[in-house]
Design a protein around this motif. Sequence first.
Motif, PDB file in Angstrom:
ATOM      1  N   GLY A  37      -9.365   1.607   6.284  1.00 42.62           N
ATOM      2  CA  GLY A  37      -9.198   2.858   7.000  1.00 42.62           C
ATOM      3  C   GLY A  37      -9.809   2.825   8.374  1.00 42.62           C
ATOM      4  O   GLY A  37     -10.388   1.821   8.806  1.00 42.62           O
ATOM      5  N   SER A  74      -0.748   1.683  -1.111  1.00 42.10           N
ATOM      6  CA  SER A  74      -0.174   2.245   0.118  1.00 42.10           C
ATOM      7  C   SER A  74      -0.212   3.760   0.157  1.00 42.10           C
ATOM      8  O   SER A  74       0.528   4.381   0.927  1.00 42.10           O
ATOM      9  CB  SER A  74       1.259   1.747   0.350  1.00 42.10           C
ATOM     10  N   THR A 104      -0.326   7.282  12.499  1.00 43.76           N
ATOM     11  CA  THR A 104       0.238   6.620  11.330  1.00 43.76           C
ATOM     12  C   THR A 104      -0.565   5.361  11.033  1.00 43.76           C
ATOM     13  O   THR A 104      -0.738   4.508  11.916  1.00 43.76           O
ATOM     14  CB  THR A 104       1.707   6.240  11.560  1.00 43.76           C
ATOM     15  N   ILE A 105      -1.040   5.253   9.801  1.00 44.87           N
ATOM     16  CA  ILE A 105      -1.794   4.079   9.382  1.00 44.87           C
ATOM     17  C   ILE A 105      -0.867   3.149   8.610  1.00 44.87           C
ATOM     18  O   ILE A 105       0.027   3.605   7.885  1.00 44.87           O
ATOM     19  CB  ILE A 105      -3.022   4.474   8.534  1.00 44.87           C
ATOM     20  N   SER A 106      -1.079   1.856   8.792  1.00 45.48           N
ATOM     21  CA  SER A 106      -0.287   0.860   8.078  1.00 45.48           C
ATOM     22  C   SER A 106      -1.190  -0.300   7.704  1.00 45.48           C
ATOM     23  O   SER A 106      -2.257  -0.497   8.300  1.00 45.48           O
ATOM     24  CB  SER A 106       0.879   0.374   8.949  1.00 45.48           C
ATOM     25  N   ARG A 107      -0.728  -1.070   6.739  1.00 42.03           N
ATOM     26  CA  ARG A 107      -1.581  -2.146   6.217  1.00 42.03           C
ATOM     27  C   ARG A 107      -0.718  -3.320   5.796  1.00 42.03           C
ATOM     28  O   ARG A 107       0.356  -3.119   5.223  1.00 42.03           O
ATOM     29  CB  ARG A 107      -2.391  -1.624   5.031  1.00 42.03           C
ATOM     30  N   THR A 118      -1.746   7.066   1.432  1.00 40.77           N
ATOM     31  CA  THR A 118      -2.452   7.334   2.677  1.00 40.77           C
ATOM     32  C   THR A 118      -3.145   8.695   2.645  1.00 40.77           C
ATOM     33  O   THR A 118      -2.764   9.598   1.897  1.00 40.77           O
ATOM     34  CB  THR A 118      -1.488   7.296   3.876  1.00 40.77           C
ATOM     35  N   ASN A 119      -4.161   8.802   3.493  1.00 40.90           N
ATOM     36  CA  ASN A 119      -4.903  10.044   3.632  1.00 40.90           C
ATOM     37  C   ASN A 119      -5.216  10.210   5.106  1.00 40.90           C
ATOM     38  O   ASN A 119      -5.651   9.253   5.760  1.00 40.90           O
ATOM     39  CB  ASN A 119      -6.191   9.972   2.814  1.00 40.90           C
ATOM     40  N   TYR A 120      -4.984  11.391   5.646  1.00 43.64           N
ATOM     41  CA  TYR A 120      -5.206  11.653   7.060  1.00 43.64           C
ATOM     42  C   TYR A 120      -6.093  12.868   7.262  1.00 43.64           C
ATOM     43  O   TYR A 120      -6.018  13.835   6.496  1.00 43.64           O
ATOM     44  CB  TYR A 120      -3.879  11.928   7.774  1.00 43.64           C
ATOM     45  N   ALA A 138      -8.068   8.141   9.022  1.00 40.81           N
ATOM     46  CA  ALA A 138      -6.975   7.830   8.100  1.00 40.81           C
ATOM     47  C   ALA A 138      -7.382   6.672   7.218  1.00 40.81           C
ATOM     48  O   ALA A 138      -8.176   5.815   7.638  1.00 40.81           O
ATOM     49  CB  ALA A 138      -5.705   7.480   8.857  1.00 40.81           C
ATOM     50  N   SER A 139      -6.846   6.642   6.011  1.00 42.61           N
ATOM     51  CA  SER A 139      -7.106   5.538   5.101  1.00 42.61           C
ATOM     52  C   SER A 139      -5.849   5.210   4.316  1.00 42.61           C
ATOM     53  O   SER A 139      -4.941   6.051   4.185  1.00 42.61           O
ATOM     54  CB  SER A 139      -8.263   5.862   4.156  1.00 42.61           C
ATOM     55  N   ILE A 140      -5.818   3.982   3.797  1.00 41.61           N
ATOM     56  CA  ILE A 140      -4.672   3.539   3.007  1.00 41.61           C
ATOM     57  C   ILE A 140      -5.190   2.642   1.899  1.00 41.61           C
ATOM     58  O   ILE A 140      -6.004   1.744   2.146  1.00 41.61           O
ATOM     59  CB  ILE A 140      -3.635   2.827   3.907  1.00 41.61           C
TER      60      ILE A 140
END
Length: 121
Positions: free
Chosen positions: A35, A55, A68-71, A57-59, A49-51
């Motif tokens: 995150g 997958s 937008t978070i991505s991993r 996600t939390n904002y 944000a976390s992921i």
Amino acid sequence: QVQLVESGGGLVQTGGSLRLSCVASGRIFYIDAMGWYRQAPGKQRELVASIDKDSSTNYADSVKGRFTISRDIAKNTVGLQMNSLKPEDTAIYYCNAEGVVAGPDMYQDYWGQGTQVTVSS
């Protein structure tokens, strides 16, 4: 030893965009969640944000619809696309890896050194 290295911060005008990236290195077998947190001058560090590994996600409410978070689990990387930036987004942004299994260490948390994001009005 696990290290997190962030990149992509900088100076941008209101309404602009930036993309932050973070890569975790070391003898990593597993990372539960990754995150981004931020800390503005005089304020406490807060979750942006976390992921997690599934997958999910939390904002933070303040960034929903803009960030937008991505991993990439295979590459141990996490990204944060930040659009429609506002002056109140100005802060040091920190990458976080939670529940890391690396070498003999089990389920430890790690932080990057931080990257400055400045949004001018």
